[in-house]
Design a protein around this motif. Structure first.
Motif, PDB file in Angstrom:
ATOM      1  N   THR A  90       8.172  -5.682   5.917  1.00 49.06           N
ATOM      2  CA  THR A  90       8.385  -4.300   6.440  1.00 49.06           C
ATOM      3  C   THR A  90       9.530  -3.936   6.047  1.00 49.06           C
ATOM      4  O   THR A  90      10.117  -2.741   6.211  1.00 49.06           O
TER       5      THR A  90
ATOM      6  N   CYS B  29       6.616   1.665   1.471  1.00 44.43           N
ATOM      7  CA  CYS B  29       6.203   1.636   0.348  1.00 44.43           C
ATOM      8  C   CYS B  29       5.988   2.735  -0.461  1.00 44.43           C
ATOM      9  O   CYS B  29       6.469   3.338  -1.488  1.00 44.43           O
TER      10      CYS B  29
ATOM     11  N   SER C 178       0.733  -1.039  -0.037  1.00 40.58           N
ATOM     12  CA  SER C 178      -0.123   0.026   0.160  1.00 40.58           C
ATOM     13  C   SER C 178       0.847   1.272   0.115  1.00 40.58           C
ATOM     14  O   SER C 178       1.811   1.461   0.866  1.00 40.58           O
TER      15      SER C 178
ATOM     16  N   ASP D 178       0.254   3.991   1.195  1.00 43.68           N
ATOM     17  CA  ASP D 178       0.000   4.641   2.394  1.00 43.68           C
ATOM     18  C   ASP D 178       0.843   4.253   3.582  1.00 43.68           C
ATOM     19  O   ASP D 178       0.355   4.367   4.650  1.00 43.68           O
ATOM     20  N   THR D 179       1.950   3.451   3.396  1.00 44.41           N
ATOM     21  CA  THR D 179       2.855   2.930   4.468  1.00 44.41           C
ATOM     22  C   THR D 179       3.951   3.553   4.036  1.00 44.41           C
ATOM     23  O   THR D 179       4.532   3.850   2.945  1.00 44.41           O
TER      24      THR D 179
END
Length: 168
Positions: free
Chosen positions: A153, A62, A56, A58-59
């Protein structure tokens, strides 16, 4: 086909779809662009392609991954295209690109059918997100580099991917 080769925050996840190898013909796929129009690998025929896959936009990782490839894109020439594919809605991708000033990378959404995720073996069964990774595909649609990030992550190996792309 399912396999457990990655984690998300240390928790094992299952990837669904075909496992691809370097040297394979890159499968065609259908995703949506930011205007809800279908796009496929064949829309970029004859170009060298770096496909950056993210869970995503929105992380943090990313966001950083997409910004890094956006910075690199202008140095790569007109025969190269960088595609960032995620499960984010096309509206969210368009908003994110505008806010982030990302204008060199093409963002594409796999949210509707998860077609890319399944054809490239990157669909996370438990989350219906895409696993972080990179595919470098030559102008003849042969896969020349693959990285499936083992822990979502973590960042991918940007330098290795760019080196593979520049070697084409």
């Amino acid at each position: 086909m399912e396999r457990s080769v990655s984690t998300m925050h240390g928790n094992a996840i299952t990837l669904v779809g075909q496992e691809l190898k370097v040297g394979d013909k890159a499968p065609d796929f259908t995703v949506l662009d930011n205007e809800l129009m279908p796009k496929s690998l064949s829309d970029y025929a004859g170009k060298k392609k770096l496909i950056s896959v993210v869970p995503s936009l929105d992380t943090g990782v990313c966001d950083a991954q997409t910004r890094r490839f956006n910075e690199e894109a202008s140095k790569l020439g007109a025969d190269v295209v960088i595609l960032t594919i995620s499960m984010d809605l096309p509206f969210a991708q368009k908003r994110w690109c505008g806010a982030a000033g990302v204008d060199q990378v093409i963002t594409l959404s796999d949210h509707r059918d998860a077609d890319f995720g399944q054809r490239y073996g990157m669909l996370i069964k438990e989350l219906r997100l895409l696993n972080r990774g990179i595919f470098v595909v030559d102008e003849n649609d042969v896969i020349r580099y693959i990285e499936t990030v083992k822990e979502n992550t973590n960042h991918p190996d940007y330098d290795a991917a760019l080196k593979a792309l520049k070697a084409l």
